[in-house]
Design an enzyme around this catalytic site. Sequence first.
Site, mmCIF file in Angstrom:
data_model
loop_
_atom_site.group_PDB
_atom_site.id
_atom_site.type_symbol
_atom_site.label_atom_id
_atom_site.label_comp_id
_atom_site.label_asym_id
_atom_site.label_seq_id
_atom_site.Cartn_x
_atom_site.Cartn_y
_atom_site.Cartn_z
ATOM 1 C CB VAL A 92 -12.111 -27.106 1.357
ATOM 2 C CG1 VAL A 92 -11.499 -28.370 0.908
ATOM 3 C CG2 VAL A 92 -10.809 -26.486 1.932
ATOM 4 C CB SER A 142 3.126 1.754 6.086
ATOM 5 O OG SER A 142 2.148 1.645 6.861
ATOM 6 C CG HIS A 165 -0.395 0.131 2.662
ATOM 7 N ND1 HIS A 165 -0.304 -0.750 3.497
ATOM 8 C CD2 HIS A 165 0.015 1.226 3.070
ATOM 9 C CE1 HIS A 165 0.362 -0.328 4.524
ATOM 10 N NE2 HIS A 165 0.336 1.100 4.523
ATOM 11 C CG ASP A 167 -0.128 -4.110 2.422
ATOM 12 O OD1 ASP A 167 0.038 -3.552 1.508
ATOM 13 O OD2 ASP A 167 -0.193 -3.452 3.693
#
Length: 363
Positions: A271, A214, A110, A140
Amino acid sequence: MGSLYKKALFIFVLGIGLVVVFQSHILPRLPKTSFLGGAQLAPEVLRKKDAQGLLASYIVEKLSPSVVLIKTERTDTVVPLFGSPAQLKSQSSGSGIVISRKGHIATNAHVVKAAQTITVALENRQEYAARVLGIDSLTDIAVLKIDVSTKPIPIGNSDSLNTGQWVIAIGSPMGLQNSVTSGIVSAVGRHTTFTSDLYVDYVQTDAPINPGNSGGALIDLDGQLIGMNTLILTPNSENIGIGFAIPSNLIAWVAESIIKTGHVRRGWLGVDLQAIDPDLANALDLQSAEGALIARVQPKSPAEEAGLQNGDVVLAFNGRDIHSIHELRNMVAHSAPHKSVECKILRQGKKLAIKAVMGARNN
């Protein structure tokens, strides 16, 4: 004297052997990465600095060059209702972690996914144009490349983390390069409802993390990367001590795959899963609310070919116990396509072991 010498030699060799066995079979193993990560800090120096009360500052001094500031920029054309189109330039910043000597940098997807130009500033304030080698939106994580020799951070084993461990966060909040905060590991294996689409079980920390952190490093007191600071949980955009970091083992696995192939290959079993709560565990006669219930086996899937059925409870996957559906989903995703795996299941009160050959997930 000869007898004593032989006994001493025997004890010494036995001790070496026990150490090798302990390291080979008991300690958690890191992902096999042939080129990622830097040299470990010397344990004897760490012990000395700890005794002097200088451990944290020593670790920061040694590892800060491996954490970078990332600047991004893009220009968009804005068309107003009246008047001529205008060019709108926007800028933002984040952090990154040097993971190889060849200029590879890991960061959050991001931070860079909307950028048109990316610049990496090293600790010495030298800036370099960066290109994106690959982005994995499901974790991410992104990997950048700059054309300069770099100092990689030592990569630790996030599987060996314990709640309560002290950690150090290094990053560039609000563009303030190489800012340092500290805290503890608040929890491990944390799955968040607001990132339910991601294949990540986070390390939770109370080390202050703010916008711009970040992509930065979360480091333990052995001087090793154990996570990538990624997001915070907050009601008002302010830090309240609930931060989340992507575990280092996942960073290494994703980054190596991107560097080698440009993308990440994930396994697929086919599944649909349902979480097991105490009421369901009681109805299924389970001892605890663990495992994962197969609600539906998808047609023409590896699970169908292996003989898995609706209503089976997966207790273990490839030798590892399953505690939640998120854990099983991540284990499946991190398995190589075409690899044979074993599922231990509970079917109508009977425990069975079923072999399956993994398919490839369409990312």
